[in-house]
Design a protein around this motif. Structure first.
Motif, PDB file in Angstrom:
ATOM      1  N   GLU A 178       0.850  -1.322  -0.035  1.00 56.20           N
ATOM      2  CA  GLU A 178       0.001   0.063  -0.052  1.00 56.20           C
ATOM      3  C   GLU A 178       0.788   1.231  -0.077  1.00 56.20           C
ATOM      4  O   GLU A 178       0.587   2.305  -0.588  1.00 56.20           O
ATOM      5  N   LEU A 179       1.991   1.345   0.611  1.00 54.88           N
ATOM      6  CA  LEU A 179       2.848   2.351   0.848  1.00 54.88           C
ATOM      7  C   LEU A 179       3.546   2.587  -0.278  1.00 54.88           C
ATOM      8  O   LEU A 179       3.711   3.631  -0.793  1.00 54.88           O
ATOM      9  N   ILE A 180       3.898   1.732  -0.940  1.00 58.63           N
ATOM     10  CA  ILE A 180       4.946   1.590  -2.246  1.00 58.63           C
ATOM     11  C   ILE A 180       3.848   2.218  -3.205  1.00 58.63           C
ATOM     12  O   ILE A 180       4.342   3.274  -4.024  1.00 58.63           O
ATOM     13  N   ARG A 181       2.706   2.012  -3.151  1.00 53.22           N
ATOM     14  CA  ARG A 181       1.729   2.232  -4.407  1.00 53.22           C
ATOM     15  C   ARG A 181       1.369   3.765  -3.999  1.00 53.22           C
ATOM     16  O   ARG A 181       1.482   4.643  -4.955  1.00 53.22           O
ATOM     17  N   LEU A 182       1.210   4.136  -2.779  1.00 58.52           N
ATOM     18  CA  LEU A 182       0.978   5.539  -2.443  1.00 58.52           C
ATOM     19  C   LEU A 182       2.144   6.483  -2.653  1.00 58.52           C
ATOM     20  O   LEU A 182       2.092   7.544  -3.464  1.00 58.52           O
ATOM     21  N   LEU A 183       3.472   5.866  -2.630  1.00 59.97           N
ATOM     22  CA  LEU A 183       4.589   6.485  -2.994  1.00 59.97           C
ATOM     23  C   LEU A 183       4.646   6.727  -4.419  1.00 59.97           C
ATOM     24  O   LEU A 183       5.037   8.105  -4.893  1.00 59.97           O
ATOM     25  N   SER A 184       4.408   5.890  -5.266  1.00 58.59           N
ATOM     26  CA  SER A 184       4.358   5.946  -6.766  1.00 58.59           C
ATOM     27  C   SER A 184       3.329   7.089  -7.144  1.00 58.59           C
ATOM     28  O   SER A 184       3.756   7.799  -8.002  1.00 58.59           O
ATOM     29  N   ILE A 185       2.169   7.293  -6.475  1.00 56.90           N
ATOM     30  CA  ILE A 185       1.197   8.031  -6.855  1.00 56.90           C
ATOM     31  C   ILE A 185       1.768   9.578  -6.730  1.00 56.90           C
ATOM     32  O   ILE A 185       1.559  10.593  -7.169  1.00 56.90           O
ATOM     33  N   GLU A 230       8.015   6.766  -9.391  1.00 58.46           N
ATOM     34  CA  GLU A 230       8.527   5.573  -8.696  1.00 58.46           C
ATOM     35  C   GLU A 230       8.222   4.341  -9.213  1.00 58.46           C
ATOM     36  O   GLU A 230       9.314   3.662  -9.392  1.00 58.46           O
ATOM     37  N   ASP A 231       7.040   4.110 -10.071  1.00 56.67           N
ATOM     38  CA  ASP A 231       6.944   3.045 -10.979  1.00 56.67           C
ATOM     39  C   ASP A 231       8.216   2.812 -12.086  1.00 56.67           C
ATOM     40  O   ASP A 231       8.553   1.722 -12.064  1.00 56.67           O
ATOM     41  N   GLU A 232       8.477   3.977 -12.441  1.00 54.44           N
ATOM     42  CA  GLU A 232       9.339   3.983 -13.433  1.00 54.44           C
ATOM     43  C   GLU A 232      10.810   3.507 -12.965  1.00 54.44           C
ATOM     44  O   GLU A 232      11.561   2.725 -13.370  1.00 54.44           O
ATOM     45  N   GLN A 233      11.131   4.106 -11.749  1.00 62.00           N
ATOM     46  CA  GLN A 233      12.279   3.797 -11.048  1.00 62.00           C
ATOM     47  C   GLN A 233      12.322   2.149 -10.806  1.00 62.00           C
ATOM     48  O   GLN A 233      13.415   1.534 -10.772  1.00 62.00           O
ATOM     49  N   LEU A 234      11.199   1.642 -10.129  1.00 59.04           N
ATOM     50  CA  LEU A 234      11.097   0.123  -9.790  1.00 59.04           C
ATOM     51  C   LEU A 234      11.318  -0.513 -11.170  1.00 59.04           C
ATOM     52  O   LEU A 234      11.937  -1.513 -11.191  1.00 59.04           O
ATOM     53  N   ARG A 235      10.753  -0.088 -12.153  1.00 55.12           N
ATOM     54  CA  ARG A 235      10.724  -1.061 -13.457  1.00 55.12           C
ATOM     55  C   ARG A 235      12.196  -0.892 -13.923  1.00 55.12           C
ATOM     56  O   ARG A 235      12.723  -2.153 -14.258  1.00 55.12           O
TER      57      ARG A 235
END
Length: 117
Positions: A69-76, A81-86
């Motif tokens: 949940e926190l990772i998703r919130l951080l991405s928003i 964040e999603d791009e960096q994780l990708r």
């Protein structure tokens, strides 16, 4: 480590956090969830009591949901964040593919791994 003896520990200042401060706070919250997962799993691994082990693993799994949940919130909040994780995922996938294609080690070849024995 918790500061339960300090009645002011964890209190938020009398103002609203900026977006940058919120992002930092969420990153700290993520670290806390990871620390909690580690602690619960370590305790589960250290007991032979089946009930305690099951409860601790269940709680660790709940913390993993919080982490998500926190990772998703951080991405928003960050927008990238999603791009960096990708990018990180692609780097690890490339390393794994490279290692899978390497020829077997020649007999007698000295490597760091062979020095450990």
């Amino acid at each position: 480590m918790p500061e339960f003896i300090n009645p002011f520990s964890g209190m938020v200042p009398e103002r609203t956090m900026t977006k940058e401060e919120l992002v930092r706070a969420i990153r700290l919250d993520i670290a806390g969830e990871l620390e909690a997962i580690h602690g619960y799993m370590a305790h589960a691994d250290a007991t032979d009591n089946p009930l305690a082990k099951a409860v601790l693993v269940d709680i660790a799994d709940e913390e993993r949901v919080h982490f998500g949940e926190l990772i998703r919130l951080l991405s928003i909040l960050t927008g990238d964040e999603d791009e960096q994780l990708r990018k990180g995922t692609l780097e690890v996938d490339a390393m794994a593919a490279s290692l899978a294609q390497k020829p077997p080690q020649a007999a007698g070849e000295t490597t760091i791994g062979s020095l450990k024995n």
